[in-house]
Design an enzyme around this catalytic site. Sequence first.
Site, PDB file in Angstrom:
ATOM      1  N   CYS A 175      24.132  70.510 -16.906  1.00 43.22           N
ATOM      2  CA  CYS A 175      24.950  71.443 -15.575  1.00 43.22           C
ATOM      3  C   CYS A 175      24.147  71.389 -14.479  1.00 43.22           C
ATOM      4  O   CYS A 175      24.526  70.834 -13.354  1.00 43.22           O
ATOM      5  CB  CYS A 175      25.316  72.705 -15.988  1.00 43.22           C
ATOM      6  SG  CYS A 175      26.100  72.759 -17.672  1.00 43.22           S
TER       7      CYS A 175
HETATM    8  N1  SAJ Z   1      15.156  77.014 -15.293  1.00 46.61           N
HETATM    9  C1  SAJ Z   1      14.198  77.002 -14.675  1.00 46.61           C
HETATM   10  N2  SAJ Z   1      13.869  78.289 -14.124  1.00 46.61           N
HETATM   11  C2  SAJ Z   1      14.771  79.302 -14.157  1.00 46.61           C
HETATM   12  C3  SAJ Z   1      15.922  79.042 -14.952  1.00 46.61           C
HETATM   13  C4  SAJ Z   1      16.043  77.965 -15.413  1.00 46.61           C
HETATM   14  O1  SAJ Z   1      13.268  76.550 -14.458  1.00 46.61           O
HETATM   15  O2  SAJ Z   1      14.471  80.459 -13.571  1.00 46.61           O
HETATM   16  C5  SAJ Z   1      15.344  75.447 -15.950  1.00 46.61           C
HETATM   17  C6  SAJ Z   1      15.766  75.560 -17.283  1.00 46.61           C
HETATM   18  O3  SAJ Z   1      14.295  75.546 -18.078  1.00 46.61           O
HETATM   19  C7  SAJ Z   1      16.351  74.343 -17.652  1.00 46.61           C
HETATM   20  C8  SAJ Z   1      17.129  74.108 -16.274  1.00 46.61           C
HETATM   21  O4  SAJ Z   1      16.587  74.932 -15.600  1.00 46.61           O
HETATM   22  O5  SAJ Z   1      15.608  73.242 -17.726  1.00 46.61           O
HETATM   23  C9  SAJ Z   1      18.699  74.982 -16.636  1.00 46.61           C
HETATM   24  O6  SAJ Z   1      18.509  76.252 -17.125  1.00 46.61           O
HETATM   25  P1  SAJ Z   1      19.737  77.153 -17.192  1.00 46.61           P
HETATM   26  O7  SAJ Z   1      19.292  78.755 -17.697  1.00 46.61           O
HETATM   27  O8  SAJ Z   1      20.510  77.069 -15.978  1.00 46.61           O
HETATM   28  O9  SAJ Z   1      20.842  76.681 -18.532  1.00 46.61           O
HETATM   29  P2  SAJ Z   1      21.893  75.844 -18.449  1.00 46.61           P
HETATM   30  O10 SAJ Z   1      21.732  74.497 -17.823  1.00 46.61           O
HETATM   31  O11 SAJ Z   1      22.250  75.767 -19.831  1.00 46.61           O
HETATM   32  O12 SAJ Z   1      22.903  76.445 -17.671  1.00 46.61           O
HETATM   33  C10 SAJ Z   1      23.975  77.343 -17.965  1.00 46.61           C
HETATM   34  C11 SAJ Z   1      24.971  77.053 -16.933  1.00 46.61           C
HETATM   35  N3  SAJ Z   1      26.325  77.381 -17.541  1.00 46.61           N
HETATM   36  C12 SAJ Z   1      27.345  76.683 -17.072  1.00 46.61           C
HETATM   37  O13 SAJ Z   1      27.006  75.889 -16.377  1.00 46.61           O
HETATM   38  C13 SAJ Z   1      28.436  77.110 -17.674  1.00 46.61           C
HETATM   39  C14 SAJ Z   1      24.400  78.084 -15.701  1.00 46.61           C
HETATM   40  O14 SAJ Z   1      25.783  78.422 -14.921  1.00 46.61           O
HETATM   41  C15 SAJ Z   1      24.262  79.411 -16.332  1.00 46.61           C
HETATM   42  O15 SAJ Z   1      24.048  80.375 -15.279  1.00 46.61           O
HETATM   43  C16 SAJ Z   1      23.127  79.371 -17.066  1.00 46.61           C
HETATM   44  O16 SAJ Z   1      23.555  78.602 -18.486  1.00 46.61           O
HETATM   45  C17 SAJ Z   1      22.418  80.546 -17.652  1.00 46.61           C
HETATM   46  O17 SAJ Z   1      22.841  81.730 -17.079  1.00 46.61           O
HETATM   47  O18 SAJ Z   1      21.818  80.694 -18.680  1.00 46.61           O
END
Ligand code: SAJ
Length: 440
Positions: free
Chosen positions: A276
């Site tokens: 995403c």
């Molecule tokens: N990440 C960082 N730093 C952060 C947060 C995340 O490096 O502060 C990295 C993670 O390690 C990962 C990537 O970013 O590699 C994405 O992480 P994510 O927490 O955003 O997880 P996702 O990709 O599963 O995002 C989902 C998304 N949900 C949908 O698209 C429906 C996102 O919108 C949500 O906000 C997120 O989950 C969530 O809140 O956990």
Amino acid sequence: MTSAKAILIEKFQDKSARVAVVGLGYVGLPLAMVFAEAGFEVIGLEIDHFKVSSINNGDSYIQDVPAEAVEKMVKAGRLWASSDFSILHTVDAVSVCVPTPLRKTGDPDLSFIVSACNSIAPYAHAGMVVVLESSTYPGTTRELVLPRLAGTNGLDVGEDIFIAFSPERVDPGRTDWTTRNTPKVVGGISENCSDVATAWYQQAINSVVRVSSAEVAEMAKLLENTFRMINIGLVNELAIMCDRLGMDVWEVIDAAATKPFGFMKFTPGPGLGGHCIPIDPLYLSWKMKAFNYNARFIELASEINTNMPRFAVSKIQDALNRVGRPMRGSHILVLGVAYKPDINDLRESPALDVIHLLTRKGVSVEYHDPYIPQFSHDNWQMESVPDLHQAVKAADAVVIITNHSAYDYPAIMNEARLIIDTRNALGACGGRHNAKVVRL
Ligand code: SAJ
């Protein structure tokens, strides 16, 4: 004569509507379950025969969907799966949950949406509503879905057939916010389309947020994930700046996070994974090129995030050099390869880039991940080491790429000689330990 809209809304309210979900992945299966548990008969339409047979056998292949829940709905006759789209002749409502990845060129790959529309089109009929859930650029529902479902069948949108967009908000591994209790944005091609789509979703989802058009719903999703991608890019650049300044970026972020308003904490890492966050914003920047507009925030954040695996490898190289070891010939154990903690999803994981870069520098790399026993990527396969603690002791350096909560970090700190911690997984581990620890 009672309108198709009125008939459909009544069918949703008395749960007599027959519902289909196209694409039973991490979005589609939870959505199918929510509709089935709300009392609808749900047909899961999948091209993957393994998924079809798993569902019909009462099994689940999605971590967040328990097999018992699937079995219960299947036994109750409220959920079954098929690859035969002709069933759509008898279906009133279809939700499309198919992938929207990027091509190798970095352009949007809408082939899955087109394929799904082409599979639905022969069976599209008056009295049907179709909702697209796949994250995509504003205009996709109107420009790509509508012509394929209505135009080719001479169906009048908003009178015969109803088309809308509702972005998926599934966060793999999260248990507090689920498909049922996460507010769901819904926007139709027309007022009637919005009326019908919201009437459907309101029967199964706690909170439906109606917006004025499919484009608003498409754009809201891209804002959500672009917001996240850009803020992650900001803290990643801060990590690079702090490295140049000889400062601890984690202490800086923790200090800023004490501000009780006007600040939202994000943390740096070895890159940006998942299907995403790194991808959805590029659908928006791609669309804007057609309007001769350069989405600079998105492009810059994407550039910074994409460069983080290289930055992580440079930190590994510096750490090894400080203990007198060259990269070439060193043996490194990578801890955690999933794209984020406590899930088994490897898509776009920065671990893959880090392992690739290390290998190219002559490092022998092993990995351990409790959620991913083995993987194949491009033309290489790897297996998780069977004995974690033996591998930690044997490594010249341990690199924490994904901070799964299952790890016994104090034990690892006592067994390892050198740890490069790209996630501040060890930040909370106090006390004496043997390992030299370097943070991103
Ligand atoms: N990440 C960082 N730093 C952060 C947060 C995340 O490096 O502060 C990295 C993670 O390690 C990962 C990537 O970013 O590699 C994405 O992480 P994510 O927490 O955003 O997880 P996702 O990709 O599963 O995002 C989902 C998304 N949900 C949908 O698209 C429906 C996102 O919108 C949500 O906000 C997120 O989950 C969530 O809140 O956990």
